[in-house]
Design an enzyme around this catalytic site. Structure first.
Site, PDB file in Angstrom:
ATOM      1  N   ARG A 234     -12.897  64.647  43.009  1.00 39.13           N
ATOM      2  CA  ARG A 234     -12.865  63.194  43.084  1.00 39.13           C
ATOM      3  C   ARG A 234     -14.294  62.672  43.104  1.00 39.13           C
ATOM      4  NH1 ARG A 234      -8.530  63.794  41.514  1.00 39.13           N
ATOM      5  NH2 ARG A 234      -6.502  63.308  42.468  1.00 39.13           N
ATOM      6  N   GLU A 263     -14.296  54.714  37.428  1.00 37.73           N
ATOM      7  CA  GLU A 263     -13.984  55.225  36.091  1.00 37.73           C
ATOM      8  C   GLU A 263     -13.193  54.178  35.302  1.00 37.73           C
ATOM      9  OE1 GLU A 263     -13.707  59.891  37.534  1.00 37.73           O
ATOM     10  OE2 GLU A 263     -11.847  58.768  37.136  1.00 37.73           O
ATOM     11  N   HIS A 282     -13.575  62.773  32.813  1.00 41.12           N
ATOM     12  CA  HIS A 282     -12.372  63.074  33.589  1.00 41.12           C
ATOM     13  C   HIS A 282     -11.314  63.741  32.708  1.00 41.12           C
ATOM     14  CE1 HIS A 282     -10.116  61.712  37.452  1.00 41.12           C
ATOM     15  NE2 HIS A 282      -9.603  62.852  36.985  1.00 41.12           N
TER      16      HIS A 282
END
Length: 315
Positions: A234, A263, A282
């Site tokens: 994370r 993000e 990601h």
């Protein structure tokens, strides 16, 4: 049952089959949904499936027909769980669909740092090898992983997979976990030992108030000058400005990150201009195989709910 998928594109941009979910009801799929579109699209839904769409208490209060929310991911902080509970809405998530994929990406980041394959490939295609007076050359230092120490913060499904790969590379593995579990060839140590002894530190712990910004100026100051930080967990596990400063002043050697605190990132995120920092958008979870498992597990959660025996409930 009316099933509405509010942001299906990330899980399935077109290379998967929604059939396991379509067989469970009348399905409407939206690739993406803006905040102002949610209520209109989900007004008649009894089932909502979401990935990162935010369902606040205010939004849920307007969705009076919803009985079930299936999060198409592991993290569920985009759902107001307390509000869902008060409305009698069951919320589920999906765990352990992609440990192998995330562990693979962890080492992809690490190898990108120690071998600089992309840098050297680009150099070859730029003509540097053709023009070289020697049979080989290297643009950056190259380092072996064998003999180095991998320090893991978190040792769940993903951390355990990373440990196995590290051992296969000939690395020593140490780990810190809130509730230690003995594992072969892995030494359980204190957090301080992770910071001071590791050549590579990889983050695989959940995001809690205790772990938020666990990588910060103080912890970075304890690390070896040649240390590498990896984060496929994370983004908020890292204080990004502190890490950027550490990379600029040589406190540590490099970082490989698949997640950031916001993000998509803002243009002024300090890590976007930090040296020796590899960032991917990601994607550790997003292999074809992991997304196929995820879709099947989302369908499995929903089917269990429909049968009156919900599983993976987080509400």
């Amino acid at each position: 049952m009316n099933i509405v998928i509010l942001d299906g594109y990330t899980l399935n941009p077109g290379d998967q089959d929604w059939a396991p979910i379509r067989k469970l009801g009348n399905v409407t799929i939206y690739d993406r949904s803006a905040k102002e579109e949610i209520v209109g699209r989900a007004h008649d839904a009894e089932i909502l499936l979401v990935n990162k769409v935010v369902l606040s208490a205010e939004t849920l209060a307007q969705l009076t027909k919803v009985k079930y929310i299936g999060v198409m991911a592991t993290g569920f902080n985009n759902i107001d769980i307390e509000a869902a509970r008060k409305q009698g809405i069951t919320v589920t998530n999906v765990k352990a669909y992609g440990p192998a994929s995330v562990a693979q990406q962890t080492f992809a980041l690490l190898l990108a740092i120690v071998n600089r394959v992309e840098t050297h490939s680009q150099s070859v295609f730029a003509g540097d090898w053709v023009a070289s007076p020697d049979f080989c050359y290297w643009k950056t230092p190259l380092n072996e992983l064998a003999g180095k120490t991998m320090g893991l913060i978190g040792l769940g499904d993903i951390g355990s997979q990373v440990a196995k790969i590290a051992l296969a590379f000939g690395m020593s593995v140490i780990a810190h976990r809130k509730h230690p579990v003995p594992m072969d060839n892995i030494e359980m140590v204190s957090l301080d030992a992770i910071f001071t002894q590791s050549d590579v530190i990889s983050l695989h712990c959940p995001l809690t108030e205790e772990t938020r910004e666990i990588i910060n100026r103080e912890s970075l100051s304890k690390m070896k000058a040649g240390a590498i930080i990896l984060n496929t967990g994370r983004g908020p596990l890292i204080h990004e400005a502190d890490l950027a400063d550490a990379l600029r002043n040589g406190t540590i050697a490099a970082a490989g990150l698949d997640v950031l605190s916001v993000e998509p990132p803002k243009p002024d995120n300090p890590l976007l201009s930090a040296p020796n920092c590899v960032i991917t958008p990601h994607v550790a979870w997003a292999t074809f195989e992991a997304r196929r498992r995820l879709l099947q597990m989302v369908a499995g959660n929903l089917e269990s709910f429909q049968k009156g025996a919900p599983q993976n409930v987080v509400s």
